[in-house]
Structure formats: structure tokens, C-alpha cells
Design a protein around this motif. Structure first.
Motif, PDB file in Angstrom:
ATOM      1  N   ALA A  76      17.382   3.140  -7.493  1.00 48.64           N
ATOM      2  CA  ALA A  76      16.033   3.604  -7.165  1.00 48.64           C
ATOM      3  C   ALA A  76      15.812   3.744  -5.667  1.00 48.64           C
ATOM      4  O   ALA A  76      14.830   4.366  -5.240  1.00 48.64           O
ATOM      5  CB  ALA A  76      15.001   2.637  -7.743  1.00 48.64           C
ATOM      6  N   ALA A  77      16.713   3.205  -4.855  1.00 46.54           N
ATOM      7  CA  ALA A  77      16.478   3.128  -3.409  1.00 46.54           C
ATOM      8  C   ALA A  77      16.309   4.487  -2.752  1.00 46.54           C
ATOM      9  O   ALA A  77      15.536   4.630  -1.798  1.00 46.54           O
ATOM     10  CB  ALA A  77      17.615   2.359  -2.738  1.00 46.54           C
ATOM     11  N   SER A  78      17.002   5.518  -3.245  1.00 41.51           N
ATOM     12  CA  SER A  78      16.947   6.842  -2.622  1.00 41.51           C
ATOM     13  C   SER A  78      17.575   7.857  -3.560  1.00 41.51           C
ATOM     14  O   SER A  78      18.330   7.485  -4.470  1.00 41.51           O
ATOM     15  CB  SER A  78      17.705   6.855  -1.288  1.00 41.51           C
ATOM     16  OG  SER A  78      19.101   6.716  -1.521  1.00 41.51           O
ATOM     17  N   PRO A  79      17.324   9.155  -3.355  1.00 41.85           N
ATOM     18  CA  PRO A  79      18.009  10.162  -4.164  1.00 41.85           C
ATOM     19  C   PRO A  79      19.538  10.085  -4.037  1.00 41.85           C
ATOM     20  O   PRO A  79      20.252  10.329  -5.017  1.00 41.85           O
ATOM     21  CB  PRO A  79      17.460  11.480  -3.614  1.00 41.85           C
ATOM     22  CG  PRO A  79      16.098  11.138  -3.112  1.00 41.85           C
ATOM     23  CD  PRO A  79      16.247   9.756  -2.524  1.00 41.85           C
ATOM     24  N   PHE A  80      20.043   9.735  -2.843  1.00 45.48           N
ATOM     25  CA  PHE A  80      21.489   9.638  -2.682  1.00 45.48           C
ATOM     26  C   PHE A  80      22.030   8.442  -3.464  1.00 45.48           C
ATOM     27  O   PHE A  80      23.087   8.535  -4.101  1.00 45.48           O
ATOM     28  CB  PHE A  80      21.864   9.516  -1.206  1.00 45.48           C
ATOM     29  CG  PHE A  80      23.356   9.573  -0.960  1.00 45.48           C
ATOM     30  CD1 PHE A  80      24.056  10.758  -1.112  1.00 45.48           C
ATOM     31  CD2 PHE A  80      24.066   8.438  -0.587  1.00 45.48           C
ATOM     32  CE1 PHE A  80      25.424  10.828  -0.900  1.00 45.48           C
ATOM     33  CE2 PHE A  80      25.431   8.490  -0.375  1.00 45.48           C
ATOM     34  CZ  PHE A  80      26.115   9.688  -0.526  1.00 45.48           C
ATOM     35  N   ALA A  81      21.338   7.320  -3.424  1.00 43.81           N
ATOM     36  CA  ALA A  81      21.776   6.161  -4.201  1.00 43.81           C
ATOM     37  C   ALA A  81      21.752   6.481  -5.695  1.00 43.81           C
ATOM     38  O   ALA A  81      22.655   6.100  -6.445  1.00 43.81           O
ATOM     39  CB  ALA A  81      20.879   4.960  -3.900  1.00 43.81           C
ATOM     40  N   PHE A  82      20.717   7.202  -6.140  1.00 39.24           N
ATOM     41  CA  PHE A  82      20.664   7.601  -7.544  1.00 39.24           C
ATOM     42  C   PHE A  82      21.843   8.507  -7.891  1.00 39.24           C
ATOM     43  O   PHE A  82      22.488   8.333  -8.928  1.00 39.24           O
ATOM     44  CB  PHE A  82      19.346   8.316  -7.844  1.00 39.24           C
ATOM     45  CG  PHE A  82      19.249   8.816  -9.259  1.00 39.24           C
ATOM     46  CD1 PHE A  82      18.856   7.970 -10.274  1.00 39.24           C
ATOM     47  CD2 PHE A  82      19.570  10.133  -9.576  1.00 39.24           C
ATOM     48  CE1 PHE A  82      18.787   8.427 -11.590  1.00 39.24           C
ATOM     49  CE2 PHE A  82      19.508  10.593 -10.877  1.00 39.24           C
ATOM     50  CZ  PHE A  82      19.110   9.733 -11.891  1.00 39.24           C
ATOM     51  N   PHE A  83      22.134   9.463  -7.017  1.00 38.17           N
ATOM     52  CA  PHE A  83      23.247  10.375  -7.249  1.00 38.17           C
ATOM     53  C   PHE A  83      24.548   9.593  -7.407  1.00 38.17           C
ATOM     54  O   PHE A  83      25.371   9.891  -8.281  1.00 38.17           O
ATOM     55  CB  PHE A  83      23.354  11.361  -6.086  1.00 38.17           C
ATOM     56  CG  PHE A  83      24.402  12.419  -6.272  1.00 38.17           C
ATOM     57  CD1 PHE A  83      24.134  13.581  -6.974  1.00 38.17           C
ATOM     58  CD2 PHE A  83      25.672  12.258  -5.734  1.00 38.17           C
ATOM     59  CE1 PHE A  83      25.109  14.552  -7.154  1.00 38.17           C
ATOM     60  CE2 PHE A  83      26.656  13.218  -5.901  1.00 38.17           C
ATOM     61  CZ  PHE A  83      26.370  14.374  -6.613  1.00 38.17           C
ATOM     62  N   SER A 131      22.542  23.103  -3.542  1.00 40.58           N
ATOM     63  CA  SER A 131      21.111  23.134  -3.245  1.00 40.58           C
ATOM     64  C   SER A 131      20.290  22.996  -4.514  1.00 40.58           C
ATOM     65  O   SER A 131      19.339  22.201  -4.575  1.00 40.58           O
ATOM     66  CB  SER A 131      20.760  24.435  -2.521  1.00 40.58           C
ATOM     67  OG  SER A 131      19.388  24.488  -2.233  1.00 40.58           O
ATOM     68  N   ASP A 132      20.666  23.761  -5.540  1.00 45.05           N
ATOM     69  CA  ASP A 132      19.916  23.696  -6.796  1.00 45.05           C
ATOM     70  C   ASP A 132      20.076  22.326  -7.449  1.00 45.05           C
ATOM     71  O   ASP A 132      19.119  21.777  -8.010  1.00 45.05           O
ATOM     72  CB  ASP A 132      20.377  24.796  -7.757  1.00 45.05           C
ATOM     73  CG  ASP A 132      19.953  26.185  -7.312  1.00 45.05           C
ATOM     74  OD1 ASP A 132      19.080  26.278  -6.420  1.00 45.05           O
ATOM     75  OD2 ASP A 132      20.496  27.175  -7.838  1.00 45.05           O
ATOM     76  N   TYR A 133      21.295  21.777  -7.372  1.00 46.62           N
ATOM     77  CA  TYR A 133      21.504  20.488  -8.033  1.00 46.62           C
ATOM     78  C   TYR A 133      20.817  19.357  -7.262  1.00 46.62           C
ATOM     79  O   TYR A 133      20.351  18.382  -7.870  1.00 46.62           O
ATOM     80  CB  TYR A 133      22.985  20.174  -8.235  1.00 46.62           C
ATOM     81  CG  TYR A 133      23.148  19.113  -9.308  1.00 46.62           C
ATOM     82  CD1 TYR A 133      23.190  19.474 -10.648  1.00 46.62           C
ATOM     83  CD2 TYR A 133      23.168  17.766  -8.983  1.00 46.62           C
ATOM     84  CE1 TYR A 133      23.263  18.507 -11.645  1.00 46.62           C
ATOM     85  CE2 TYR A 133      23.241  16.794  -9.973  1.00 46.62           C
ATOM     86  CZ  TYR A 133      23.285  17.173 -11.304  1.00 46.62           C
ATOM     87  OH  TYR A 133      23.340  16.216 -12.293  1.00 46.62           O
ATOM     88  N   ALA A 134      20.737  19.468  -5.951  1.00 47.10           N
ATOM     89  CA  ALA A 134      19.998  18.464  -5.183  1.00 47.10           C
ATOM     90  C   ALA A 134      18.528  18.454  -5.592  1.00 47.10           C
ATOM     91  O   ALA A 134      17.890  17.383  -5.643  1.00 47.10           O
ATOM     92  CB  ALA A 134      20.138  18.730  -3.688  1.00 47.10           C
ATOM     93  N   ASP A 135      17.964  19.620  -5.876  1.00 48.43           N
ATOM     94  CA  ASP A 135      16.591  19.678  -6.400  1.00 48.43           C
ATOM     95  C   ASP A 135      16.512  18.930  -7.731  1.00 48.43           C
ATOM     96  O   ASP A 135      15.576  18.152  -7.976  1.00 48.43           O
ATOM     97  CB  ASP A 135      16.152  21.127  -6.610  1.00 48.43           C
ATOM     98  CG  ASP A 135      15.976  21.894  -5.304  1.00 48.43           C
ATOM     99  OD1 ASP A 135      15.821  21.255  -4.254  1.00 48.43           O
ATOM    100  OD2 ASP A 135      15.991  23.142  -5.363  1.00 48.43           O
ATOM    101  N   GLN A 136      17.495  19.184  -8.602  1.00 49.05           N
ATOM    102  CA  GLN A 136      17.529  18.521  -9.902  1.00 49.05           C
ATOM    103  C   GLN A 136      17.662  17.003  -9.732  1.00 49.05           C
ATOM    104  O   GLN A 136      16.963  16.218 -10.392  1.00 49.05           O
ATOM    105  CB  GLN A 136      18.703  19.041 -10.733  1.00 49.05           C
ATOM    106  CG  GLN A 136      18.820  18.423 -12.115  1.00 49.05           C
ATOM    107  CD  GLN A 136      17.685  18.857 -13.017  1.00 49.05           C
ATOM    108  OE1 GLN A 136      17.549  20.040 -13.328  1.00 49.05           O
ATOM    109  NE2 GLN A 136      16.845  17.919 -13.438  1.00 49.05           N
ATOM    110  N   ASN A 137      18.537  16.591  -8.837  1.00 46.40           N
ATOM    111  CA  ASN A 137      18.757  15.164  -8.602  1.00 46.40           C
ATOM    112  C   ASN A 137      17.482  14.489  -8.090  1.00 46.40           C
ATOM    113  O   ASN A 137      17.170  13.359  -8.476  1.00 46.40           O
ATOM    114  CB  ASN A 137      19.889  14.984  -7.593  1.00 46.40           C
ATOM    115  CG  ASN A 137      20.192  13.528  -7.309  1.00 46.40           C
ATOM    116  OD1 ASN A 137      20.807  12.836  -8.130  1.00 46.40           O
ATOM    117  ND2 ASN A 137      19.778  13.050  -6.149  1.00 46.40           N
ATOM    118  N   ALA A 138      16.747  15.179  -7.225  1.00 44.32           N
ATOM    119  CA  ALA A 138      15.488  14.613  -6.718  1.00 44.32           C
ATOM    120  C   ALA A 138      14.485  14.420  -7.856  1.00 44.32           C
ATOM    121  O   ALA A 138      13.777  13.399  -7.904  1.00 44.32           O
ATOM    122  CB  ALA A 138      14.909  15.523  -5.637  1.00 44.32           C
TER     123      ALA A 138
END
Length: 469
Positions: free
Chosen positions: A71-78, A445-452
């Protein structure tokens, strides 16, 4: 989708033209531009449900730690959502150009470690998800991680596009070079950290170069003695792990009925079984050490909740410790989509995959299936806890430094793929890198949107807290 989880076939030995044509034929069937498309299908499975399925086999009291870290960040979630990413890639067509995949090739899974010759090399360093599969799955995960990290660091769209170009073009250039060399040259190829740092001289500022040099010194100091100083105290004249629940807990605190004599018997059996997976000379080295203490240690992000132990062994005196990490190996997240591993044990899958992909592996890397003190049976792999290990802090890299790091990762991934795939066919498919880079940048780019979106949903549903800014 057909299974590709058998070991990658060797390339045809003679006909280079036919191998190159095979790559171009795949390009005709699956244009590189098609790899840039990402849009979640209406039937996309709920990411939180995918993660919950993984947690069913995890240590229950550690699942909240996993949630907190993801939960700490989108990168940690990824980082923790490799199973989600695998399911998403499996919904698309793939090239069929098979390599031994890392399976989780994000930016934080590259780093420095010591070769057996005691030089510091740069390579992939996590193989829990390794499995044979289409080469572009690793490249897509790496590209998406670059985009997620760059957004977190405040890089603008033009800077992120430039970094993606560096990443994929470095992969393409390295693959073309490897396609023109002999098999032994491919196998012996490696990137030393000294070479990597010198490659930054032309583009990095003095401050950046100084930071990298500090990181190298830190990595060289991260060895068994450093781990001993950090994790060990003295109790009644004997070295023991420092308990720090829930991240580090001594075995007798987890299993009150397991006295130290029982630990010694259990670990002696485990070491004997695992030692049989080592070569004879390395088995001799292992048996020169005696068991002293055992603890459970929480590691990583996606791995949190798996059964991970650290064992302290001592050699000739107090200056000769050996800390072994004994980490549970579960099914790769790729197996649900690419078919089951050909290996009998998942620890074996991890170890053999690592040896196929890495340019130099830990001399004490091995595996075994063990009945743990709670009576359950699990697959494990063994390795040194710290052996000059170092990782890059990607969360504050400026565009220049992230671009240099992406260049290193792209070249390293190409070398890893060339060891088990056909570099001639892959290079023919990828080409000079321009079209592939545009496709990877668009996908990332599109997947980063999805990950967020997935991260925000995860935070709201699992932790009950608002997403991190």
C-alpha cells in the motif's frame, strides 16, 4: 494459450538466415506495435482477488505486513503484484520466442552481488517466478516498472519517453551484439559494476558519480560479517539472532516447544538434504560450518508471508560466520498461464532458472523439499543472505540517473535472454529498437495508469486507508 513451460529449445546450429527469418516471420504475425496496446478487458479478474488467492498459503500473521508494504506507493504495489501482471499479459497474444524468463523483471530486481571470483557484477537478482516463456513478458514488466518509478520521481512525459527509448534500445543493441557472437561468448558475458560506472561518466554529473561510488562501497561491505554485526547479539556467551517481531523472530519464540537441541537436529537434516544439491566441492565447504541459531525473517514485498528463515552457522572462529537464507518457493505466477514447471520441486525451479539466467550465481545456491517443524511440507531454496549484495534506490533517481540505470538493466536483460533463447531470432524481431521502444513506451504508460488504479483500489479495500499521495 499453449504451454511453453518446458526448457527453451536450443537454437538451430547452422542456418543463421533461417533463424533471422523466423524472427521476421513472428513480426509479420505479431507486429511490434501490437505489443504496445493495453486495455483491460471486461473479463479482467479482480486484482485484489488474485492477491488474496496468493495469501491463502502465506503465514497469516504476516499478511498485514504484506498489505502495508504494497500500500505504500504505486511502485511498491507493482512490485508485489507480479501475479496480476502475469494474468494481464496472458490475455494478449505473445511472440512464442521462448527464453528462461526472470518472471518478475522490475527495476528493483536488478542489483549488484559478488561473483565467485569476488568481483562485483550487475545482474538480475530475484527468480521466485522464473519459468520459460515469451521474451517480451520480461521486457514489458521492466518497461512498466520504469514508467511507474519515473512518475513517482516527478519526471515529465518527455523525460519518461526518453528513458523508455534508452531502455528498449539498449536491449535491442545488446541482443544484436550477442546474436553476432558464439555461444561461449554469450555464456561468459557479464557486466561488472566497474564497467557500468565508467559508462555513466559521459552523462552523469560529479554528484551522481559520487553517489554511485558510495553505493558500490556499501555493496562491497554488505557481506556475512556485516550481516552478523547487524542481526546477531550474544546470549550467555553464544551468538544469537536479535529478535525484532514480526520482521525477525527466533525459532523458539515461534515454536515454544522446539528447544535448541530440536533445532539442531532439524537444521542438520535440512543442511544434509540441501547439501546434496550442491556440487561436491561446495558441499565440503558447507560442512565446514556448524549450526548455531535459526530465525524467521520477513523479506521483500511480494514475498512477504512466505516462509523465509535465516540460519546462522559458524566456521573457524567469530570472524567466520555464514548466514544462509532458506526461502520458500511456491508455484511461479506464470505457471497458471504458461503451464507447469518441468521441475519436480519449486526450489529446484528457482535455482535452475537462476543458474540459467544469471552470469554468476551464489556458490551455495541449492534447494530441497522439507517437512517444517509445524509438520507441513514446503519447497525451499538456500543461498547466502548477504554476499556483497546491493540494490539501487530508484525512488529518488533523476532522469539522467534513471536513464543510465535503465540502460544497464536493458543490456543485462538481453544477455539473460540470449543465454537460453535464440538471440538471432529475437534480434530479428526486435530490430534496431525504435519501433519496439515506441511500443514498450505506449504499453508502459497505459499500464502505469492501470497500476495506479489498482493500487488505489487495493488501498481502499484492503487497508481501509486513503491512497498515499
Amino acid at each position: 494459450m499453449s504451454a511453453v513451460a518446458a526448457p527453451p529449445p536450443p537454437p538451430a546450429p547452422d542456418d543463421l538466415a533461417a533463424r533471422a527469418q523466423a524472427g521476421r516471420d513472428v513480426r509479420a504475425r505479431l507486429p511490434r506495435s501490437s505489443l504496445g496496446r493495453w486495455e483491460a478487458s471486461p473479463s479482467r479478474r479482480d486484482p485484489v482477488a488474485i492477491l488474496a488467492d496468493q495469501e491463502a498459503s502465506r503465514v497469516p500473521e504476516l499478511v498485514p505486513v504484506r498489505h502495508e508494504r504494497m500500500a505504500a506507493s504505486p511502485f511498491a504495489f507493482f512490485r508485489g503484484a507480479a501475479a496480476v501482471f502475469a494474468a494481464d499479459l496472458a490475455s494478449r497474444d505473445h511472440t512464442g520466442l521462448t527464453v528462461q524468463l526472470c518472471g518478475d523483471a522490475h527495476l528493483a530486481n536488478f542489483g549488484a552481488f559478488a561473483s565467485p571470483e569476488r568481483t562485483l557484477v550487475f545482474d538480475l537478482n530475484d527468480f521466485d517466478e522464473t519459468l520459460p516463456g515469451p521474451f517480451e513478458w520480461d521486457l514489458a514488466r521492466l518497461a512498466a516498472s520504469v514508467e511507474v518509478a519515473a512518475r513517482a520521481n516527478g519526471h515529465d512525459p518527455e523525460e519518461r519517453e526518453a528513458t523508455q527509448q534508452v531502455l528498449t534500445r539498449s536491449y535491442a543493441t545488446a541482443m544484436a551484439e550477442l546474436a553476432g557472437t558464439g555461444h561461449l561468448d554469450v555464456w561468459y558475458s557479464r557486466l561488472s559494476l566497474d564497467e557500468a560506472v565508467s559508462s555513466l561518466d559521459a552523462v552523469a554529473s560529479p554528484a551522481v558519480r559520487a553517489r554511485v561510488q558510495r553505493a558500490l562501497r556499501k555493496a562491497r561491505g554488505k557481506d556475512n560479517l556485516r550481516a552478523f554485526d547487524k542481526l546477531i547479539t550474544t546470549v550467555d556467551g553464544e551468538p544469537r539472532f536479535v529478535s525484532d517481531p514480526p520482521l525477525l523472530v527466533r525459532a523458539e519464540e515461534l515454536l515454544p516447544g522446539m528447544e535448541h537441541v530440536d533445532q539442531k537436529a532439524f537444521v542438520a537434516h535440512a543442511l544434509e538434504a540441501y547439501g546434496r544439491t550442491l556440487s561436491p566441492e561446495r558441499r565440503i565447504l558447507l560442512h565446514r560450518y556448524r549450526f548455531v541459531d535459526l530465525a524467521r525473517k520477513v523479506v521483500g514485498v511480494g514475498s512477504v508471508g512466505t516462509r523465509c528463515w535465516v540460519a546462522l552457522l559458524m566456521g573457524r572462529d567469530e570472524t567466520d560466520p555464514l548466514l544462509l537464507q532458506v526461502k520458500e518457493a511456491e508455484a511461479s505466477v506464470l505457471e497458471a498461464h504458461l503451464g507447469p514447471s518441468a521441475c519436480a520441486q519449486h526450489g529446484q525451479r528457482v535455482v535452475e532458472g537462476q543458474k540459467l539466467v544469471q552470469s554468476a550465481s551464489d556458490v551455495l545456491l541449492g534447494w530441497e523439499r522439507l517437512e517444517t517443524p509445524d509438520g507441513a511440507t514446503h519447497d525451499f531454496y538456500f543461498r547466502q543472505l548477504w554476499d556483497w549484495k546491493g540494490s539501487a534506490a530508484v525512488d529518488d533517481m533523476d532522469p539522467t540517473l534513471l536513464g543510465g540505470y535503465a540502460h544497464m538493466c536493458g543490456r543485462t536483460l538481453a544477455r539473460a535472454h540470449a543465454r537460453t533463447g535464440d538471440p538471432v531470432a529475437i534480434s530479428a524481431y526486435v530490430g534496431r529498437g525504435g519501433s519496439m521502444a515506441r511500443a514498450m513506451a505506449r504499453f508502459a504508460s497505459d499500464y502505469a495508469d492501470q497500476n495506479a488504479r489498482d493500487h488505489a483500489d487495493f488501498v481502499a479495500r484492503v487497508t481501509g486507508a486513503p491512497p498515499a499521495a
